[in-house]
Design a protein around this motif. Structure first.
Motif, PDB file in Angstrom:
ATOM      1  N   GLN A 183     -82.122 -86.609 -45.520  1.00  0.00           N
ATOM      2  CA  GLN A 183     -82.464 -85.654 -44.467  1.00  0.00           C
ATOM      3  C   GLN A 183     -82.180 -84.232 -44.928  1.00  0.00           C
ATOM      4  OE1 GLN A 183     -80.099 -85.380 -40.772  1.00  0.00           O
ATOM      5  NE2 GLN A 183     -81.994 -85.897 -39.697  1.00  0.00           N
ATOM      6  N   ALA A 184     -83.254 -83.474 -45.152  1.00  0.00           N
ATOM      7  CA  ALA A 184     -83.161 -82.046 -45.495  1.00  0.00           C
ATOM      8  C   ALA A 184     -82.306 -81.780 -46.729  1.00  0.00           C
ATOM      9  CB  ALA A 184     -82.639 -81.249 -44.302  1.00  0.00           C
ATOM     10  N   ILE A 185     -82.368 -82.640 -47.727  1.00  0.00           N
ATOM     11  CA  ILE A 185     -81.659 -82.400 -48.979  1.00  0.00           C
ATOM     12  C   ILE A 185     -82.254 -81.161 -49.654  1.00  0.00           C
ATOM     13  CG2 ILE A 185     -83.170 -84.048 -50.144  1.00  0.00           C
ATOM     14  CD1 ILE A 185     -80.945 -84.644 -52.094  1.00  0.00           C
ATOM     15  N   GLN A 186     -81.390 -80.339 -50.260  1.00  0.00           N
ATOM     16  CA  GLN A 186     -81.841 -79.048 -50.776  1.00  0.00           C
ATOM     17  C   GLN A 186     -81.730 -78.879 -52.292  1.00  0.00           C
ATOM     18  OE1 GLN A 186     -83.288 -76.552 -48.639  1.00  0.00           O
ATOM     19  NE2 GLN A 186     -83.329 -78.482 -47.512  1.00  0.00           N
ATOM     20  N   THR A 229     -74.469 -92.143 -42.949  1.00  0.00           N
ATOM     21  CA  THR A 229     -73.193 -91.853 -43.603  1.00  0.00           C
ATOM     22  C   THR A 229     -72.610 -90.587 -42.990  1.00  0.00           C
ATOM     23  OG1 THR A 229     -74.438 -90.703 -45.344  1.00  0.00           O
ATOM     24  CG2 THR A 229     -73.746 -92.971 -45.782  1.00  0.00           C
ATOM     25  N   SER A 230     -71.317 -90.646 -42.697  1.00  0.00           N
ATOM     26  CA  SER A 230     -70.668 -89.522 -42.027  1.00  0.00           C
ATOM     27  C   SER A 230     -69.157 -89.630 -42.193  1.00  0.00           C
ATOM     28  CB  SER A 230     -71.017 -89.543 -40.529  1.00  0.00           C
ATOM     29  OG  SER A 230     -70.213 -88.633 -39.803  1.00  0.00           O
ATOM     30  N   PRO A 231     -68.465 -88.497 -42.301  1.00  0.00           N
ATOM     31  CA  PRO A 231     -66.995 -88.539 -42.327  1.00  0.00           C
ATOM     32  C   PRO A 231     -66.421 -89.163 -41.062  1.00  0.00           C
ATOM     33  CG  PRO A 231     -67.779 -86.393 -43.040  1.00  0.00           C
ATOM     34  CD  PRO A 231     -68.976 -87.125 -42.500  1.00  0.00           C
ATOM     35  N   GLN A 232     -67.201 -89.143 -39.984  1.00  0.00           N
ATOM     36  CA  GLN A 232     -66.746 -89.739 -38.718  1.00  0.00           C
ATOM     37  C   GLN A 232     -67.084 -91.227 -38.605  1.00  0.00           C
ATOM     38  OE1 GLN A 232     -68.461 -86.510 -38.618  1.00  0.00           O
ATOM     39  NE2 GLN A 232     -66.342 -85.794 -38.835  1.00  0.00           N
ATOM     40  N   ASN A 267     -78.055 -83.526 -45.255  1.00  0.00           N
ATOM     41  CA  ASN A 267     -78.037 -82.289 -46.020  1.00  0.00           C
ATOM     42  C   ASN A 267     -76.676 -82.052 -46.681  1.00  0.00           C
ATOM     43  OD1 ASN A 267     -77.100 -79.233 -45.608  1.00  0.00           O
ATOM     44  ND2 ASN A 267     -79.239 -79.240 -46.212  1.00  0.00           N
ATOM     45  N   GLU A 268     -76.691 -81.437 -47.883  1.00  0.00           N
ATOM     46  CA  GLU A 268     -75.460 -81.228 -48.645  1.00  0.00           C
ATOM     47  C   GLU A 268     -74.376 -80.506 -47.850  1.00  0.00           C
ATOM     48  OE1 GLU A 268     -78.727 -81.291 -51.852  1.00  0.00           O
ATOM     49  OE2 GLU A 268     -78.524 -80.597 -49.778  1.00  0.00           O
ATOM     50  N   GLY A 269     -74.760 -79.553 -47.045  1.00  0.00           N
ATOM     51  CA  GLY A 269     -73.757 -78.773 -46.320  1.00  0.00           C
ATOM     52  C   GLY A 269     -73.463 -79.270 -44.929  1.00  0.00           C
ATOM     53  N   GLN A 270     -74.485 -79.792 -44.241  1.00  0.00           N
ATOM     54  CA  GLN A 270     -74.336 -80.143 -42.830  1.00  0.00           C
ATOM     55  C   GLN A 270     -74.279 -81.639 -42.548  1.00  0.00           C
ATOM     56  OE1 GLN A 270     -73.872 -77.615 -40.708  1.00  0.00           O
ATOM     57  NE2 GLN A 270     -74.103 -76.219 -42.445  1.00  0.00           N
ATOM     58  N   SER A 290     -65.239 -82.867 -49.818  1.00  0.00           N
ATOM     59  CA  SER A 290     -66.222 -83.940 -49.688  1.00  0.00           C
ATOM     60  C   SER A 290     -66.886 -84.205 -51.037  1.00  0.00           C
ATOM     61  CB  SER A 290     -67.294 -83.551 -48.665  1.00  0.00           C
ATOM     62  OG  SER A 290     -67.956 -82.374 -49.068  1.00  0.00           O
ATOM     63  N   LEU A 291     -67.408 -85.401 -51.190  1.00  0.00           N
ATOM     64  CA  LEU A 291     -68.064 -85.776 -52.436  1.00  0.00           C
ATOM     65  C   LEU A 291     -69.415 -85.081 -52.581  1.00  0.00           C
ATOM     66  CD1 LEU A 291     -67.449 -89.635 -52.467  1.00  0.00           C
ATOM     67  CD2 LEU A 291     -66.402 -87.953 -53.978  1.00  0.00           C
ATOM     68  N   ASN A 292     -69.815 -84.873 -53.811  1.00  0.00           N
ATOM     69  CA  ASN A 292     -71.178 -84.449 -54.090  1.00  0.00           C
ATOM     70  C   ASN A 292     -72.146 -85.486 -53.505  1.00  0.00           C
ATOM     71  OD1 ASN A 292     -73.462 -85.213 -56.271  1.00  0.00           O
ATOM     72  ND2 ASN A 292     -73.298 -82.992 -56.078  1.00  0.00           N
TER      73      ASN A 292
END
Length: 269
Positions: A124-127, A197-200, A220-223, A247-249
């Protein structure tokens, strides 16, 4: 083999033009440079390519085989002078072989016939093009069924993506511009499970049940994943980490989950 001696030749202009995304999209063609990428395109039966070969490229040990197989696929080959090739090249140490080939991405409908249990990746929206290339390479290594990208994601045909993915760009189906609604409808039609996948996430990626065919979604890498899409997932997975670490790459995270899913299915091919 035809010869091109002018840097203003129409085919040279085309090759330079499709390096730009706008022109690439309009022409639906992409520029490839290097023996590895061009050979992989031929081995994967990409048709109707246009190949440019400098004196250095002509000296490559396997060029005659590449030439014969390319001609059988409808490729045109042009011998170009070093001066002309200098206009084409993007790499610091060129090998003297480059090509323009038609787009080779797939459609979501082409996956409908695939009833295997292979995992699919949804991004999703990878940059970052380097991240995407690495993910494609890992997806090929883990027998992933496809890499699917949402609108607003980096261009699959970005030169950095192509270089990072290496030959894997041809070995796993790539599907662009699939929005959240489309991927959720596809999951339902296929009877797949949608893992976000989510930290939560409440379940570790290592403990998830991958026996049911899955779509593995990454944000997305940042969000990360959007809140709305996360709510549509059947389950959110987390990747345990030491406290007080970043967070991991994204490409690393995708690799961990893909290998675990593949392992859970017995590394089936």
């Amino acid at each position: 083999m035809k010869e091109i001696t002018s840097r203003d030749n129409q085919w040279i202009k085309l090759a330079c033009a499709v390096k730009r995304k706008k022109e690439r999209t309009a022409q639906r063609r992409v520029f490839l440079e290097g023996r590895r990428l061009v050979t992989d395109a031929v081995e994967n039966e990409i048709r109707d390519g246009i190949c440019f070969v400098s004196p250095k490229g002509r000296e490559q040990a396997d060029f005659d085989d590449l030439f014969a197989r390319g001609v059988a696929l409808g490729w045109d080959f042009f011998f170009v002078t070093e001066s002309v090739y200098d206009k084409l090249k993007d790499t610091q140490s060129p090998q003297g072989i480059a090509a323009v080939v038609p787009f080779f991405t797939h459609t979501l409908q082409s996956l409908e016939k695939d009833n295997t249990a292979r995992s699919l990746v949804y991004l999703q929206a990878i940059q970052d093009p380097g991240n995407l290339g690495t993910i494609i390479r890992t997806a090929a290594a883990t027998d992933c069924g496809a890499v699917i990208l949402s609108p607003g994601s980096v261009d699959v045909y970005n030169d950095k993506t192509l270089r990072s993915a290496m030959g894997a760009i041809f070995k796993v189906p790539l599907i662009e511009n699939i929005d959240e609604e489309e991927i959720c409808a596809f999951v339902l039609r296929q009877g797949r499970v949608l893992f976000g996948t989510s930290p939560q996430g409440r379940v570790s990626f290592a403990a998830a049940d991958y026996k049911r065919p899955a779509v593995l979604a990454f944000g997305n890498e940042g969000q990360g994943l959007t809140a709305a899409f996360a709510q549509c997932c059947d389950e959110l997975l987390s990747i345990p980490m030491r406290s007080n670490t970043e967070s991991l790459n994204l490409a690393t995270a995708v690799g961990l989950v893909l290998y675990r899913a593949w392992e859970a299915n017995g590394f089936a091919r």
